[in-house]
Scaffold this active site. Sequence first.
Site, PDB file in Angstrom:
ATOM      1  N   GLY A  41      -1.472  -6.240 -13.121  1.00  0.00           N
ATOM      2  CA  GLY A  41      -1.809  -5.903 -14.508  1.00  0.00           C
ATOM      3  C   GLY A  41      -2.986  -4.950 -14.655  1.00  0.00           C
ATOM      4  O   GLY A  41      -3.469  -4.738 -15.771  1.00  0.00           O
ATOM      5  N   SER A 127      -7.059  -0.881  -4.257  1.00  0.00           N
ATOM      6  CA  SER A 127      -8.317  -0.967  -3.492  1.00  0.00           C
ATOM      7  C   SER A 127      -8.411  -2.291  -2.730  1.00  0.00           C
ATOM      8  O   SER A 127      -9.253  -3.125  -3.028  1.00  0.00           O
ATOM      9  CB  SER A 127      -9.533  -0.756  -4.402  1.00  0.00           C
ATOM     10  OG  SER A 127      -9.465  -1.469  -5.605  1.00  0.00           O
TER      11      SER A 127
HETATM   12  N1  PPS Z   1       2.464   0.677   0.510  1.00  0.00           N
HETATM   13  C1  PPS Z   1       2.010   0.542  -0.744  1.00  0.00           C
HETATM   14  N2  PPS Z   1       1.108  -0.421  -1.043  1.00  0.00           N
HETATM   15  C2  PPS Z   1       0.659  -0.546  -2.310  1.00  0.00           C
HETATM   16  N3  PPS Z   1       1.046   0.252  -3.338  1.00  0.00           N
HETATM   17  C3  PPS Z   1       1.956   1.227  -3.084  1.00  0.00           C
HETATM   18  C4  PPS Z   1       2.474   1.397  -1.793  1.00  0.00           C
HETATM   19  N4  PPS Z   1       3.355   2.440  -1.827  1.00  0.00           N
HETATM   20  C5  PPS Z   1       3.376   2.879  -3.085  1.00  0.00           C
HETATM   21  N5  PPS Z   1       2.542   2.168  -3.855  1.00  0.00           N
HETATM   22  C6  PPS Z   1       2.301   2.471  -5.282  1.00  0.00           C
HETATM   23  O1  PPS Z   1       1.023   3.106  -5.293  1.00  0.00           O
HETATM   24  C7  PPS Z   1       0.133   2.430  -6.158  1.00  0.00           C
HETATM   25  C8  PPS Z   1      -1.157   2.054  -5.424  1.00  0.00           C
HETATM   26  O2  PPS Z   1      -1.956   3.178  -5.265  1.00  0.00           O
HETATM   27  P1  PPS Z   1      -3.523   2.998  -5.136  1.00  0.00           P
HETATM   28  O3  PPS Z   1      -4.093   4.366  -5.036  1.00  0.00           O
HETATM   29  O4  PPS Z   1      -3.996   2.120  -6.214  1.00  0.00           O
HETATM   30  O5  PPS Z   1      -3.636   2.228  -3.728  1.00  0.00           O
HETATM   31  S1  PPS Z   1      -4.926   2.000  -2.825  1.00  0.00           S
HETATM   32  O6  PPS Z   1      -6.045   1.654  -3.709  1.00  0.00           O
HETATM   33  O7  PPS Z   1      -5.182   3.230  -2.085  1.00  0.00           O
HETATM   34  O8  PPS Z   1      -4.556   0.890  -1.923  1.00  0.00           O
HETATM   35  C9  PPS Z   1       0.805   1.141  -6.600  1.00  0.00           C
HETATM   36  O9  PPS Z   1       0.571   1.117  -7.986  1.00  0.00           O
HETATM   37  P2  PPS Z   1       0.287  -0.214  -8.806  1.00  0.00           P
HETATM   38  O10 PPS Z   1       1.602  -0.948  -8.761  1.00  0.00           O
HETATM   39  O11 PPS Z   1      -0.043   0.300 -10.170  1.00  0.00           O
HETATM   40  O12 PPS Z   1      -0.839  -0.977  -8.203  1.00  0.00           O
HETATM   41  C10 PPS Z   1       2.255   1.315  -6.230  1.00  0.00           C
HETATM   42  O13 PPS Z   1       2.987   1.702  -7.359  1.00  0.00           O
HETATM   43  N1  ADP Z   2      -1.492 -10.562 -18.027  1.00  0.00           N
HETATM   44  C1  ADP Z   2      -0.202 -10.242 -17.985  1.00  0.00           C
HETATM   45  N2  ADP Z   2       0.737 -11.143 -18.327  1.00  0.00           N
HETATM   46  C2  ADP Z   2       2.029 -10.823 -18.276  1.00  0.00           C
HETATM   47  N3  ADP Z   2       2.525  -9.611 -17.890  1.00  0.00           N
HETATM   48  C3  ADP Z   2       1.647  -8.691 -17.546  1.00  0.00           C
HETATM   49  C4  ADP Z   2       0.241  -8.945 -17.570  1.00  0.00           C
HETATM   50  N4  ADP Z   2      -0.394  -7.831 -17.148  1.00  0.00           N
HETATM   51  C5  ADP Z   2       0.582  -6.924 -16.882  1.00  0.00           C
HETATM   52  N5  ADP Z   2       1.785  -7.436 -17.135  1.00  0.00           N
HETATM   53  C6  ADP Z   2       3.087  -6.774 -16.905  1.00  0.00           C
HETATM   54  O1  ADP Z   2       3.226  -6.715 -15.498  1.00  0.00           O
HETATM   55  C7  ADP Z   2       3.747  -5.459 -15.091  1.00  0.00           C
HETATM   56  C8  ADP Z   2       2.774  -4.785 -14.110  1.00  0.00           C
HETATM   57  O2  ADP Z   2       1.610  -4.403 -14.793  1.00  0.00           O
HETATM   58  P1  ADP Z   2       0.763  -3.119 -14.349  1.00  0.00           P
HETATM   59  O3  ADP Z   2      -0.318  -2.977 -15.348  1.00  0.00           O
HETATM   60  O4  ADP Z   2       1.654  -1.947 -14.123  1.00  0.00           O
HETATM   61  O5  ADP Z   2       0.164  -3.620 -12.965  1.00  0.00           O
HETATM   62  P2  ADP Z   2      -0.638  -2.814 -11.853  1.00  0.00           P
HETATM   63  O6  ADP Z   2      -1.246  -1.601 -12.496  1.00  0.00           O
HETATM   64  O7  ADP Z   2      -1.656  -3.774 -11.341  1.00  0.00           O
HETATM   65  O8  ADP Z   2       0.397  -2.445 -10.818  1.00  0.00           O
HETATM   66  C9  ADP Z   2       3.999  -4.666 -16.371  1.00  0.00           C
HETATM   67  O9  ADP Z   2       5.357  -4.809 -16.695  1.00  0.00           O
HETATM   68  C10 ADP Z   2       3.108  -5.333 -17.396  1.00  0.00           C
HETATM   69  O10 ADP Z   2       3.658  -5.251 -18.687  1.00  0.00           O
END
Ligand code: PPS
Ligand code: ADP
Length: 222
Positions: A41, A127
Amino acid sequence: MADSEKPIVVWHEHSVSRADRETLNNHRGCVVWFTGLSGCGKSTIANVVDQMLYERGVHSYLLDGDNVRHGLNATPEILGARFGEEFGKRFGLGFSQQDREENIRRVGAVAGLMSDAGLVTLTAFVSPYRADRDAVRAGLPEGDFVEVFVDASLETCESRDPKGLYKKARAGEIGNFTGISSPYEAPENAELVLDSNRLTPAELAEQVIEFLEKAGKLKEMK
Ligand SMILES: Nc1ncnc2c1ncn2[C@@H]1O[C@H](COP(=O)(O)OS(=O)(=O)O)[C@@H](OP(=O)(O)O)[C@H]1O
Ligand SMILES: Nc1ncnc2c1ncn2[C@@H]1O[C@H](COP(=O)(O)OP(=O)(O)O)[C@@H](O)[C@H]1O
C-alpha cells in the site's frame, strides 16, 4: 590516477538558504520514506498523504518506485529499448541487491535535494535492505528522515497482487522477487508503523499527517 587526471568538483554555496525557502513555503521540508513489500500500500497511502498535504497548502512531492524506474533509475530493459542493449546494461538498474542499493542511494540523494528545497518529500520504494535505508537517514540532517513501515503480511500482499507479479514470481517467471525469492528487512526503529492488514489507506494517511503535525513538520513559520 595522477593528480592532474582526477576530476575536480567543488561544492558551490547557494545564496538562497533552506531556511529562506521554508519561510517562503511556511512549513518545513523533510523526507517521508514509505517502505514495505510490493502491494503493501506504499503508493496508495503516499498518494492520499500527498493529496491531503496539497489541500492544506503544503508543498509536497511523491517519488514513486514504479515511476522513478521509468526515468532517473530506469531498468536495463527500458534504457536498452531507447539507447541500445549495451547502454541499458551499463546504466540500467534491476533488482539485484546491488542495483537496489544504488536505486535507493540515488533516490535518497534526490529526496535530500527536494527536502532542501523545502518540500515535504514522500518516497514509495520497496527499499528492502535496512542498511540502504539507514544510509539515506545518515546522509540527511538530523530529524529529516521519517521512516514509515507499511506493514502488510506477505499473505495480504499476495492476495492483493494488483499487477500479477506475485503470481509470476511464484511461477518462477520473475527472479529476485521481494518476499518470495529476495529478502525484506523490516525496519526496527521506524518513526511510524502502519497496519495495512486492517486499516484503510485513508485511515493510515491520517496517521501520517498526525505524525507530521506532532513532529512540527507542518508548523506555520510566519
Ligand atoms: N524482483 C522484484 N522485486 C520487487 N519489485 C519488483 C520486482 N520486479 C519488478 N518489481 C516492481 O518494481 C517495483 C519496486 O521497485 P522499487 O524501486 O521500489 O524497488 S527497490 O526499492 O529497489 O527494491 C514494485 O512496485 P510496488 O509493487 O509498487 O512496490 C514492483 O511493481
Ligand atoms: N490499507 C489497505 N487496505 C486495503 N487495500 C489496500 C490498502 N493499501 C493499498 N491497498 C490496495 O492494495 C493494492 C496495492 O497497493 P499499492 O499502493 O500499489 O502498493 P505498493 O505501492 O506498496 O506496491 C492496490 O490495489 C490498493 O488499492
